[in-house]
Design a protein around this motif. Structure first.
Motif, PDB file in Angstrom:
ATOM      1  N   CYS A 152       0.923  -1.274   0.002  1.00 19.51           N
ATOM      2  CA  CYS A 152      -0.186   0.148   0.050  1.00 19.51           C
ATOM      3  C   CYS A 152       0.930   1.141  -0.065  1.00 19.51           C
ATOM      4  O   CYS A 152       1.959   1.269   0.779  1.00 19.51           O
ATOM      5  CB  CYS A 152      -0.854  -0.115   1.272  1.00 19.51           C
ATOM      6  SG  CYS A 152      -1.729   1.729   1.484  1.00 19.51           S
ATOM      7  N   GLU A 178       0.078   4.122   0.592  1.00 18.50           N
ATOM      8  CA  GLU A 178      -0.108   5.175   2.042  1.00 18.50           C
ATOM      9  C   GLU A 178       0.467   4.617   3.160  1.00 18.50           C
ATOM     10  O   GLU A 178       1.191   5.363   3.890  1.00 18.50           O
ATOM     11  CB  GLU A 178      -1.914   5.380   2.056  1.00 18.50           C
ATOM     12  CG  GLU A 178      -2.612   5.538   0.763  1.00 18.50           C
ATOM     13  CD  GLU A 178      -2.722   7.277   0.637  1.00 18.50           C
ATOM     14  OE1 GLU A 178      -2.378   8.009   1.631  1.00 18.50           O
ATOM     15  OE2 GLU A 178      -3.021   7.638  -0.499  1.00 18.50           O
ATOM     16  N   CYS A 179       0.312   3.401   3.383  1.00 19.90           N
ATOM     17  CA  CYS A 179       0.767   3.059   4.785  1.00 19.90           C
ATOM     18  C   CYS A 179       1.793   1.908   4.901  1.00 19.90           C
ATOM     19  O   CYS A 179       2.077   1.392   5.920  1.00 19.90           O
ATOM     20  CB  CYS A 179      -0.630   2.578   5.635  1.00 19.90           C
ATOM     21  SG  CYS A 179      -1.215   0.928   5.246  1.00 19.90           S
ATOM     22  N   TRP A 231       1.405  -1.302   3.853  1.00 19.84           N
ATOM     23  CA  TRP A 231       0.815  -2.440   4.323  1.00 19.84           C
ATOM     24  C   TRP A 231       1.180  -3.697   3.178  1.00 19.84           C
ATOM     25  O   TRP A 231       1.436  -3.367   1.920  1.00 19.84           O
ATOM     26  CB  TRP A 231      -0.691  -2.504   4.433  1.00 19.84           C
ATOM     27  CG  TRP A 231      -1.382  -3.861   4.552  1.00 19.84           C
ATOM     28  CD1 TRP A 231      -1.291  -4.704   5.591  1.00 19.84           C
ATOM     29  CD2 TRP A 231      -1.938  -4.540   3.447  1.00 19.84           C
ATOM     30  NE1 TRP A 231      -2.001  -5.887   5.288  1.00 19.84           N
ATOM     31  CE2 TRP A 231      -2.434  -5.866   4.081  1.00 19.84           C
ATOM     32  CE3 TRP A 231      -2.275  -4.296   2.170  1.00 19.84           C
ATOM     33  CZ2 TRP A 231      -3.221  -6.616   3.221  1.00 19.84           C
ATOM     34  CZ3 TRP A 231      -3.136  -5.086   1.566  1.00 19.84           C
ATOM     35  CH2 TRP A 231      -3.310  -6.323   1.825  1.00 19.84           C
ATOM     36  N   CYS A 243      -6.531  -1.497   0.461  1.00 16.49           N
ATOM     37  CA  CYS A 243      -5.587  -2.199   1.413  1.00 16.49           C
ATOM     38  C   CYS A 243      -6.361  -2.289   2.569  1.00 16.49           C
ATOM     39  O   CYS A 243      -7.182  -1.794   3.063  1.00 16.49           O
ATOM     40  CB  CYS A 243      -4.626  -0.804   1.772  1.00 16.49           C
ATOM     41  SG  CYS A 243      -3.794  -0.681   3.349  1.00 16.49           S
ATOM     42  N   CYS A 282      -5.717   0.373   5.884  1.00 15.64           N
ATOM     43  CA  CYS A 282      -6.099   1.791   5.906  1.00 15.64           C
ATOM     44  C   CYS A 282      -7.236   1.866   4.664  1.00 15.64           C
ATOM     45  O   CYS A 282      -7.534   3.084   4.763  1.00 15.64           O
ATOM     46  CB  CYS A 282      -4.796   2.705   5.505  1.00 15.64           C
ATOM     47  SG  CYS A 282      -4.402   2.844   3.818  1.00 15.64           S
TER      48      CYS A 282
HETATM   49 ZN    ZN Z   1      -2.808   1.213   3.723  1.00  8.48          ZN
END
Ligand code: ZN
Ligand code: ADP
Ligand code: ZN
Length: 837
Positions: free
Chosen positions: A542, A544-545, A547, A582, A585
């Protein structure tokens, strides 16, 4: 009567015993008594049936016949002798014993690995109604489920236990059978069945009476005049089998298939058989197609001749010789000379290869020389094919076998030479299941048992082998020129980071690599691209985070396979659809990270849209002839670029390959293992050796983020010995093989705490064993969980002396058995790996 050591006994003796190897996880053979009726027949290597425990009937193999009654228990009798002749010989049993001792496993496990399952007898329990039992009028009350089973048995004479399973819940079946037994309603017994079936063909020939009187044959044509189809059969038969000239030819007859292939009608053949003109019979035939020998002899070059003579010379006082010849130096022709010498002297030869399907070039070269005398033992053979090779060795049809590691177990009785080609290959080590043996080391032992010689051939010796050559244990012969003066390829290092900064890295390929590929394509030359990772991307993540999806059952990230749009675990086979969000998130920004062969293939097709590209990895070669198809396709010249994993590093020899590209050398180098340097040297040198083998110098492009590393310089300059010396300095200092012997114990269980406790208790027990040793761990394995089982590892470093090793291994087995006797650890698995790779 002879035992393993050649002692003989008078066959009239009354108290004879046999030690039997049984397929059970018990560290020794069991002693049974031999009844007078079979005393004259029984011997080493025969299969027998014996009772084991209270109920089980097992088949095992006689390891020894002697007169010493067991002290701890009263010997039960051998129930039945299954063979008219021994199916394994005494040398094989000695060999099994050595493997079991050295690799710390049970001899029954070795036997299981050694025998093709077609030679193992399956004992299946059979059930039938008790003859005295009356279903209408039972002595005991029966419940519904018992009645159901009895009714089915009424209708059938006998049934296998597993055929009854659909009638009741499987786990209750045992209980019900026991109850029916107690009520004397049924009988249970074992029946033995041979699983192997030879391949046969149906043939026809004239009935004898037609040959005895010559005019009868002529009369026959009169009789069937006008019946064209039958006439046709007779004519076709006489064409192939001219019995008028030579009546004996009729004996062998003619295969029915040959007749039908020649246009004869099957029903007319049948009519002739029915009218007793022909008789039909079956013969055993080979499963393998006949092979033509290509007589063209090849002359050895001066260098090859010298190497051949040096090997002979070294054999004068060494039983093992390391043949260190660079790629393309022409080792195959030297093998052929040596093999011929030994076959001429009447002994057998075994040539081991890491993988047959990948060495088509070598195999077909040898087939041209040895034809049908050579048996091939493939890892993908069916069981019947394996038994055919096994029987071929027994009958003397094959005096020369080329095969993968399991061919060590074939029934050789007079080996004169064992050759281990590509002896450095890690795949010679069997990891699972036991016996976890190293085929090269076991081959040397096998040769020793036969008083035979061993040749280890490679361009990049395993450090262990080179070490043994340096200290004089092995003879050493070097070839450092390519056959015919072909040049070694030119290396180029391509700096990934530099190109990235300048925006020159496109779809994983540096500018240099792209240019060289284009050049090769323009010249209509072929290209090999090596990437040691299959699938599309090693993982997805992911943005963004961060993962990363992991396997539910193992401690590893899931590999993305684009073609099926799946995430897959390469350790347990778990798969799932690719998530579109994801799971941590909820972001939809999911990207793939890194490149496996699937993506490299795609990238290449984007960069070189006109090129024809093929991929060779585990995913594209699962079928029996998967490799062969790809290699043939590539060999035919219809393909420009072949992308693959380490599969492509092995013995490929294609004239048209002028360029080899290694996409990510750092992946090979920075692997957390003391052997990573050695492996990288071997792998890069081997894959590079596929480039430019004949009249044209090839190119090798190695992409890396660290072009400054010394190892690259040494690979490029072919400085094996220098590299070896440096690495050995480290290995000596930090106690690594070959200066010590390693044993790895993996402790596995589904509960983390139990695994950890068992492992640390084992370590304490092992520490108590006297003798010099270092014990490391227990530590969570690099991949701490596989298939829901937690993995802890203990590493032991032992002195090299065989006495020290034997002592430690012996004590270790006791300690492990002791731990397994502990209730808490009953379901813990302790996996012992000697000389782990
Ligand atoms: Zn994420
Ligand atoms: P290696 O196994 O040492 O890498 P090979 O045995 O595959 O090398 O030989 C390399 C090439 O040289 C092959 O194409 C082989 O056919 C050719 N070759 C080797 N020796 C001879 C010889 N004596 N005569 C003709 N060709 C040879
Ligand atoms: Zn998994």
């Amino acid at each position: 009567m002879e035992d393993l050591f050649g002692h003989s006994y008078p066959s009239t003796s009354k108290n004879l015993y046999a030690d039997i190897i049984l397929p059970v996880p018990i560290p020794r053979a069991f002693t049974y008594s031999v009844s007078p009726e079979i005393q004259d027949e029984i011997g080493i290597g025969y299969r027998v049936m014996v009772q084991f425990g209270k109920k089980r009937i097992l088949t095992g193999i006689v390891a020894k016949v002697h007169q010493k009654a067991p002290e701890a228990y009263k010997a039960k009798p051998v129930l039945d002798l299954l063979d008219d002749y021994p199916i394994v010989n005494a040398l094989q049993i000695k060999f099994w014993g050595w493997i079991a001792g050295y690799y710390c496993c049970h001899i029954g496990e070795v036997m299981n690995a050694a025998l093709p399952s077609g030679l193992k007898l399956s004992t299946e329990s059979k059930v039938q109604i008790h003859p005295d039992f009356d279903l209408e009028n039972p002595n005991f009350p029966m419940d519904d489920r018992e009645l159901a089973i009895l009714e089915v048995l009424e209708k059938n004479q006998e049934m296998n236990v597993d055929q009854l399973e659909p009638l009741v819940v499987a786990k209750d079946l045992h209980k019900i059978i026991k109850s029916l037994l107690a009520k004397k309603a049924i009988l249970v017994y074992e029946s033995v069945k041979e699983k192997y079936s030879p391949k046969t063909e149906t043939r026809v020939r004239f009935s004898p009476e037609y040959l005895l009187e010559s005019n009868k044959l002529n009369g026959l044509f009169e009789k069937i005049k006008g019946k064209e189809k039958q006439e046709n059969v007779l004519l076709k038969y006489l064409q192939q089998v001219p019995v008028f000239n030579n009546q004996e030819l009729n004996e062998k007859g003619l295969s029915k298939k040959v007749l039908t292939d020649a246009g004869c009608s099957p029903s007319s053949i049948e009519t002739l058989v029915k009218n007793k003109v022909f008789e039909s019979f079956k013969v055993k035939i080979s499963r393998f197609d006949p092979i033509k020998i290509d007589e063209r002899p090849i002359e050895l070059s001066q260098d090859q001749m010298e190497a051949y003579e040096s090997i002979q010379h070294e054999f004068g006082n060494k039983s093992t010789v390391l043949l260190h010849g660079i790629t393309g130096s022409g080792k195959t022709e030297i093998y052929i000379r040596l093999i011929n010498d030994v076959l001429d002297s009447g002994s057998q030869v075994l040539l081991l290869l890491p993988e047959i399907a990948l060495t088509t070039h070598l195999v077909s070269r040898l087939q041209k020389v040895f034809g049908d005398k050579m048996g091939i033992f493939h890892s993908r053979y069916s069981d019947n094919e394996r038994v055919d090779v096994w029987q071929g060795v027994l009958s003397g049809k094959y005096n020369f076998i080329i095969g993968v590691r399991s061919s060590l177990f074939l029934p050789f009785d007079s080996l004169g030479l064992v050759i281990v080609d590509e002896e450095h290959e890690p795949s010679y080590k069997q990891f699972d299941p036991a016996p976890r043996f190293h085929a090269r080391d076991a081959a040397i032992m096998l040769a020793w048992l036969h008083q035979a010689k061993t040749v280890l051939g490679t361009a990049t010796p395993a450090f262990e082998s080179f070490y043994n050559a340096q200290n004089g244990k092995y003879g050493y012969v070097k070839m450092d020129k390519r056959y015919g003066g072909a040049e070694l390829p030119h290396f180029h290092l391509a700096d990934i980071l530099k190109d990235k900064k300048k925006n020159l890295l496109k779809l994983d390929f540096t500018r240099l690599m792209r240019e060289k590929i284009q050049e090769a394509l323009n010249n209509q030359e072929q290209v090999l691209i090596f990437q040691n990772r299959r699938g599309y991307a090693p993982y997805i993540s992911c943005e963004e985070c961060g993962w990363i999806p992991e396997c539910e059952h193992c401690d590893v990230s899931l590999t993305y396979h684009q073609y099926q749009n799946e995430l897959r675990c390469h350790y347990c086979g778990f798969k799932e659809k690719v998530p579109n969000k994801c799971q941590a998130c909820g972001s939809e920004k999911i990207t793939t990270v890194g490149s496996g062969t699937e993506r490299i293939e795609e990238n290449l097709s984007l960069l070189f849209p006109e090129a024809r590209i093929l991929r060779m990895d585990l995913d594209t070669t699962r079928s029996k002839y998967g490799y062969q198809k790809i290699l043939e396709e590539f060999g035919s010249g219809n393909v420009d670029i072949l992308v693959g994993t380490q599969m492509i590093t092995k013995g490929l020899d294609f004239d048209m390959v002028s360029l080899v590209g290694i996409v990510d050398a750092d992946r090979i180098l920075f692997y957390p293992d003391f052997r990573s340097g050695e492996r990288a040297f071997q792998q890069i040198t081997q894959v590079a050796g596929r480039a430019g083998r004949r009249n044209k110098t090839g190119n090798v492009i190695v992409q890396t983020r660290r072009p400054d590393q010394l190892i690259f310089k040494e690979i490029i300059e072919g400085k094996y010995t220098e590299f070896y010396r440096q690495e050995m300095g480290d290995r000596r200092q930090f106690f690594y093989p070959p200066f010590v012997k390693n044993i790895k114990i993996v402790v596995k269980h589904k509960d983390f705490k139990i695994t950890e406790t068992a492992a640390s208790q084992l370590k304490n027990l092992l520490s108590d064993i006297d003798g010099r040793k270092i014990i490391l761990g227990p530590e969570k394995a690099l991949i701490g969980k596989i298939k829901n089982l937690f993995h802890f590892e203990i590493w032991i470093k032992l002195e090299r002396s065989s006495q020290a090793q034997e002592h430690f291994k012996h004590e270790m087995s006791h300690k492990i058995s002791a731990l397994q006797g502990d209730k808490r650890f009953r379901s813990v698995r302790f996996l012992v790996d000697v000389d782990p790779s």
